[in-house]
Design a protein around this motif. Structure first.
Motif, PDB file in Angstrom:
ATOM      1  N   ASP A  98       0.828  -1.210   0.000  1.00  0.00           N
ATOM      2  CA  ASP A  98       0.000   0.000   0.000  1.00  0.00           C
ATOM      3  C   ASP A  98       0.868   1.269   0.000  1.00  0.00           C
ATOM      4  OD1 ASP A  98      -2.747   1.190   0.263  1.00  0.00           O
ATOM      5  OD2 ASP A  98      -1.835   1.998   2.099  1.00  0.00           O
ATOM      6  N   ARG A 101       2.224   1.717  -3.422  1.00  0.00           N
ATOM      7  CA  ARG A 101       1.187   2.251  -4.313  1.00  0.00           C
ATOM      8  C   ARG A 101       0.942   3.735  -4.038  1.00  0.00           C
ATOM      9  NH1 ARG A 101      -4.087   2.920  -3.558  1.00  0.00           N
ATOM     10  NH2 ARG A 101      -4.001   1.786  -1.577  1.00  0.00           N
ATOM     11  N   LYS A 102       0.928   4.122  -2.755  1.00  0.00           N
ATOM     12  CA  LYS A 102       0.734   5.530  -2.418  1.00  0.00           C
ATOM     13  C   LYS A 102       1.888   6.397  -2.932  1.00  0.00           C
ATOM     14  CE  LYS A 102      -3.121   5.249  -0.053  1.00  0.00           C
ATOM     15  NZ  LYS A 102      -4.355   5.908  -0.520  1.00  0.00           N
ATOM     16  N   GLY A 104       3.675   5.692  -5.535  1.00  0.00           N
ATOM     17  CA  GLY A 104       3.467   5.791  -6.980  1.00  0.00           C
ATOM     18  C   GLY A 104       2.420   6.831  -7.344  1.00  0.00           C
ATOM     19  N   GLU A 105       1.318   6.853  -6.585  1.00  0.00           N
ATOM     20  CA  GLU A 105       0.303   7.879  -6.827  1.00  0.00           C
ATOM     21  C   GLU A 105       0.866   9.281  -6.585  1.00  0.00           C
ATOM     22  OE1 GLU A 105      -2.907   6.887  -4.299  1.00  0.00           O
ATOM     23  OE2 GLU A 105      -3.526   5.104  -5.448  1.00  0.00           O
ATOM     24  N   ARG A 106       1.693   9.365  -5.556  1.00  0.00           N
ATOM     25  CA  ARG A 106       2.316  10.664  -5.268  1.00  0.00           C
ATOM     26  C   ARG A 106       3.229  11.088  -6.413  1.00  0.00           C
ATOM     27  NH1 ARG A 106       1.482  15.147  -2.186  1.00  0.00           N
ATOM     28  NH2 ARG A 106       3.445  16.076  -1.495  1.00  0.00           N
ATOM     29  N   GLN A 108       2.834  10.313  -9.558  1.00  0.00           N
ATOM     30  CA  GLN A 108       1.971  10.772 -10.648  1.00  0.00           C
ATOM     31  C   GLN A 108       1.472  12.195 -10.400  1.00  0.00           C
ATOM     32  OE1 GLN A 108      -1.152   7.883 -11.074  1.00  0.00           O
ATOM     33  NE2 GLN A 108       0.212   6.294 -11.883  1.00  0.00           N
ATOM     34  N   ASP A 109       1.062  12.464  -9.147  1.00  0.00           N
ATOM     35  CA  ASP A 109       0.600  13.823  -8.829  1.00  0.00           C
ATOM     36  C   ASP A 109       1.722  14.841  -9.021  1.00  0.00           C
ATOM     37  OD1 ASP A 109      -1.840  12.774  -8.230  1.00  0.00           O
ATOM     38  OD2 ASP A 109      -1.495  12.701  -6.058  1.00  0.00           O
ATOM     39  N   CYS A 112       2.404  15.492 -12.668  1.00  0.00           N
ATOM     40  CA  CYS A 112       1.363  16.343 -13.257  1.00  0.00           C
ATOM     41  C   CYS A 112       1.591  17.811 -12.899  1.00  0.00           C
ATOM     42  CB  CYS A 112      -0.003  15.875 -12.776  1.00  0.00           C
ATOM     43  SG  CYS A 112      -1.381  16.906 -13.379  1.00  0.00           S
ATOM     44  N   TYR A 217      10.435  14.522  -6.370  1.00  0.00           N
ATOM     45  CA  TYR A 217      10.116  13.431  -7.300  1.00  0.00           C
ATOM     46  C   TYR A 217      11.268  12.419  -7.342  1.00  0.00           C
ATOM     47  CZ  TYR A 217       8.610  11.103 -11.580  1.00  0.00           C
ATOM     48  OH  TYR A 217       8.213  10.176 -12.504  1.00  0.00           O
TER      49      TYR A 217
END
Length: 442
Positions: A98, A101-102, A104-106, A108-109, A112, A217
């Motif tokens: 988890d 995954r978090k 990885g989401e971070r 992506q944010d 962006c 990043y």
């Protein structure tokens, strides 16, 4: 064999005994109250006498029960330990997945927002360059306006030699418009400089935010590659402590959004300012050329007005001179009339004076007396009226003389104004710059 012997010789089987509490067993211990008892002072601190048989059995049963309870508790703890180890292993694996995954989401944010910041920085740089070009146009236009201002200043200095009442602010004067345009261009240049400064400040803020996100990043990307077999991992006991200055996801997003919103707002303000500068340069160039033509026409109309005014003043001067002559004759006639009325007044007053010496009863207020009195009053009234009219006539004559002098002065002023406008000012209006130069293109 008794039940007691069985309990003493057989080994208990904890694996077959259910895990439950044993029922308490109560024993009646015979009280040692005989003649040779151990009760008394010997039992106050510790026991020195022998134990009874029942006490011995009670102690054995207590040892059996404690051994059984300890083995049962140990078995439960072993089972719970295995279950806890399995659960913690699953939890650790699930938590790590988890967390990965978090992260990885971070990533992506951050990618962006990093892209948005990079795009906004590029747009701000391009917009700042365009605004710098408009600023240079403003500076060239401000330099070009110096020529019309010099012409207008020279005309003003020549026209300052006009005399009153021709020293007026008429439609011929254009220096005020040029000064207003110069002030407008200066204010616009300052506004452009300030906007360029704001663009660069917000570009630097976005670049700093972008730089922080690039660094974060890279850190998170490194963290996402860590696993249980990684050699770079180690214990950091105090790493879970949160810094007081740490941001929340909401404040993190809000910070970048505010940077982007402010940068976009300043960029749009810069776009609007460039459009405004273009309109200002176009309008000011057209206004100056139109004003130049309008001033030339106004000079022509002003010369016509001065010629007409001088002609009318000369006409009124001729009439005033004739009226002065007539009024002088009127004053002389009034003076003669006053002089003519003084003789009858002397006669009437002398008669009254002489009659005042009549003796005794002869000093009578007869009809002649009343008529003489009324004659004196009438003559005094006539003289008063004549003197008043003489004063008015003399005042009118003085007014006419003042008017004559004023008309002669005005005629001289108009002649001087005609010379200045026709001979001095009109010769300096052929050096006006072109509209392209006034618009800052040259």
């Amino acid at each position: 064999m008794s039940q007691t012997d069985v309990l003493l010789t057989k080994q208990p089987a904890p694996q077959t005994v259910p895990a439950c509490e044993l029922p308490p067993k109560l024993y009646d211990v015979a009280r040692n109250t005989g003649a040779y008892t151990s009760s008394g002072l010997a039992t106050a601190g510790f026991r020195t006498a022998k134990y009874l048989v029942d006490e011995w059995f009670q102690n054995c049963y207590a040892s059996y029960h404690q051994a059984f309870a300890d083995r049962d508790q140990s078995e439960r703890q072993r089972h719970e330990s295995k279950q806890l180890a399995a659960e913690t292993e699953a939890l650790a694996q699930r938590t790590q997945e988890d967390s990965t995954r978090k992260v990885g989401e971070r990533l992506q944010d951050m990618h962006c927002w990093k892209s948005e910041l990079q795009r906004e920085v590029g747009e701000l740089v391009a917009e700042t360059d365009l605004l710098l070009a408009q600023k240079q146009r403003l500076e060239r236009a401000l330099d070009a306006i110096a020529v019309p201002f010099s012409i207008a200043t020279d005309n003003l200095q020549c026209r300052e030699r006009r005399q009153h009442p021709d020293l007026v602010r008429d439609h011929v004067e254009e220096a005020e418009l040029i000064r207003n345009i110069q002030e407008l261009l200066k204010r616009t240049i300052m506004q452009a400089v300030n906007q360029i400064r704001l663009n660069r400040e917000h570009k630097e803020m976005c670049e700093m935010d972008w730089s922080d996100k690039v660094e974060a990043y890279n850190i998170d990307e490194t963290c996402a590659r860590y696993h249980n077999q990684s050699t770079e991992v180690q214990f950091h006991p105090h790493s879970t402590k949160l810094e007081e200055s740490a941001s929340t996801p909401e404040t993190w997003v809000k910070f970048t959004q505010e940077n982007l919103c402010r940068a976009e707002r300043e960029r749009l303000a810069s776009v609007r300012l460039r459009g405004l500068i273009d309109c200002i340069l176009r309008d000011t160039a057209e206004d100056l050329r139109m004003q130049c033509d309008a001033v030339t026409l106004a000079f022509g109309r002003r010369l016509e007005e001065l010629e007409d005014a001088r002609h009318k003043l000369q006409h009124h001067l001729r009439k005033t001179l004739r009226e002065i002559t007539d009024q002088e004759h009127n004053v002389a006639a009034l003076k003669q009339a006053i002089k003519d009325r003084e003789a009858p007044l002397k006669v009437a007053q002398t008669r009254l004076y002489q009659r005042s010496y009549r003796p005794n009863v002869e000093l009578c207020r007869d009809t002649a007396q009343f008529r003489l009195v009324s004659e004196v009053e009438e003559l005094n009234m006539s003289l008063s009226a004549l003197r008043e009219k003489l004063l008015e006539a003399e005042q009118s004559l003085r007014n006419l003389e003042d008017t004559r002098m004023s008309l002669e002065k005005d005629i001289a002023v108009k002649t001087n104004s005609l010379f200045i406008d026709r001979e001095k000012c009109m010769a300096h209006r052929a050096r006006y710059p072109t509209i392209l130069r006034l618009a800052g293109y040259q």
